[in-house]
Design a protein around this motif. Structure first.
Motif, PDB file in Angstrom:
ATOM      1  N   LYS A   1       1.007  -1.356  -0.438  1.00 34.15           N
ATOM      2  CA  LYS A   1       0.388  -0.088   0.376  1.00 34.15           C
ATOM      3  C   LYS A   1       1.177   1.167  -0.477  1.00 34.15           C
ATOM      4  N   GLY A   2       2.009   1.137   0.838  1.00 35.84           N
ATOM      5  CA  GLY A   2       2.943   2.233   0.782  1.00 35.84           C
ATOM      6  C   GLY A   2       3.037   2.497  -0.760  1.00 35.84           C
ATOM      7  N   ALA A   3       4.180   1.339  -1.134  1.00 35.55           N
ATOM      8  CA  ALA A   3       4.702   1.227  -2.835  1.00 35.55           C
ATOM      9  C   ALA A   3       3.141   2.301  -3.277  1.00 35.55           C
ATOM     10  N   PHE A   4       2.256   1.583  -3.563  1.00 32.34           N
ATOM     11  CA  PHE A   4       0.971   2.239  -4.322  1.00 32.34           C
ATOM     12  C   PHE A   4       1.224   3.391  -3.817  1.00 32.34           C
ATOM     13  N   GLU A   5       0.885   4.522  -2.680  1.00 33.25           N
ATOM     14  CA  GLU A   5       0.036   5.401  -2.335  1.00 33.25           C
ATOM     15  C   GLU A   5       1.628   6.463  -2.584  1.00 33.25           C
TER      16      GLU A   5
ATOM     17  N   GLY B   1       7.202  -3.214  -2.407  1.00 32.90           N
ATOM     18  CA  GLY B   1       7.699  -1.744  -0.975  1.00 32.90           C
ATOM     19  C   GLY B   1       8.835  -2.863  -0.381  1.00 32.90           C
ATOM     20  N   SER B   2       8.946  -2.190   0.694  1.00 32.55           N
ATOM     21  CA  SER B   2      10.288  -2.878   1.896  1.00 32.55           C
ATOM     22  C   SER B   2       9.772  -3.175   3.208  1.00 32.55           C
TER      23      SER B   2
ATOM     24  N   SER C   1      12.715   1.202  -4.709  1.00 32.57           N
ATOM     25  CA  SER C   1      12.276   0.405  -3.150  1.00 32.57           C
ATOM     26  C   SER C   1      12.193   1.335  -2.473  1.00 32.57           C
ATOM     27  N   ILE C   2      10.773   1.080  -1.984  1.00 28.87           N
ATOM     28  CA  ILE C   2       9.153   2.084  -0.850  1.00 28.87           C
ATOM     29  C   ILE C   2       9.444   1.375   0.089  1.00 28.87           C
TER      30      ILE C   2
ATOM     31  N   GLU D   1       4.308   2.258  10.902  1.00 34.40           N
ATOM     32  CA  GLU D   1       3.557   1.622  10.303  1.00 34.40           C
ATOM     33  C   GLU D   1       3.900  -0.227  10.972  1.00 34.40           C
ATOM     34  N   THR D   2       4.629  -0.094  11.108  1.00 36.74           N
ATOM     35  CA  THR D   2       5.807  -1.269  11.407  1.00 36.74           C
ATOM     36  C   THR D   2       4.681  -1.685  12.482  1.00 36.74           C
TER      37      THR D   2
END
Length: 175
Positions: free
Chosen positions: A28-32, A131-132, A160-161, A167-168
């Motif tokens: 989701k983070g990579a997409f956003e 995402g990473s 790589s995001i 959020e961890t």
């Protein structure tokens, strides 16, 4: 080629802590991030290619509490996995349609790092976004990272995001 949209492949997976159809924090983070930093308001200039790789369990049984007594039981298991993957992709495709970004989405089965690199070679996107989880060196030894493998082996530029620190989850291997 002038006039054609920039093709961005984003590898997505499901959340290990929330379950389907929710995307992982990293996906989701990579997409956003891609929407905010790359596409911005130029929705017509891009096409997003979503790839979800389903990982077959080593022994083929994801649900050890189930009893398999007929061939139909296995067919229903395969159908269930496919439906779960479709729900995941539906999230991303719906978001793209809401904001007017062209997209395609598909599911493959196998080892994510190998399949992603194979699909990059086959589809030839302009770049790949993954995402990473931001695992430390000790965790990477035992878990391995798809993003690192793609950085080294994908036949296109790879972005790589990392997920945000806030959020961890408690167990950083979860996503």
């Amino acid at each position: 080629m002038e006039g054609e949209p920039t093709r961005v492949m984003i590898a997505v997976n499901e959340s290990t802590i929330k379950g389907y159809p929710h995307p992982s924090i990293s996906s989701k983070g990579a997409f956003e991030w891609t929407l905010k930093k790359i596409i911005r308001s130029n929705t017509a200039g891009f096409k997003i290619l979503f790839l979800h790789v389903q990982v077959p369990d080593e022994d083929g049984f994801d649900d050890m509490d189930s009893i398999y007594a007929s061939p139909d039981d296995f067919k229903s298991m395969n159908k269930r996995d496919r439906v779960r993957g479709l729900h995941l992709l539906e999230y991303f495709v719906t978001r793209c349609h809401q904001i007017g970004v062209a997209c395609e989405a598909w599911i493959k089965r196998g080892d994510p790092k190998e399949i992603i690199c194979h699909e990059v070679k086959r589809v030839q996107p302009d770049f790949l976004v993954v995402g990473s989880r931001g695992l430390g060196p000790f965790q990477r030894v035992f878990v391995g990272t798809v993003s690192e493998f793609c950085q080294k082996h994908a036949e296109c530029p790879v972005i790589s995001i990392k997920r945000k620190a806030e959020e961890t989850p408690q167990d950083p291997v979860d996503d």
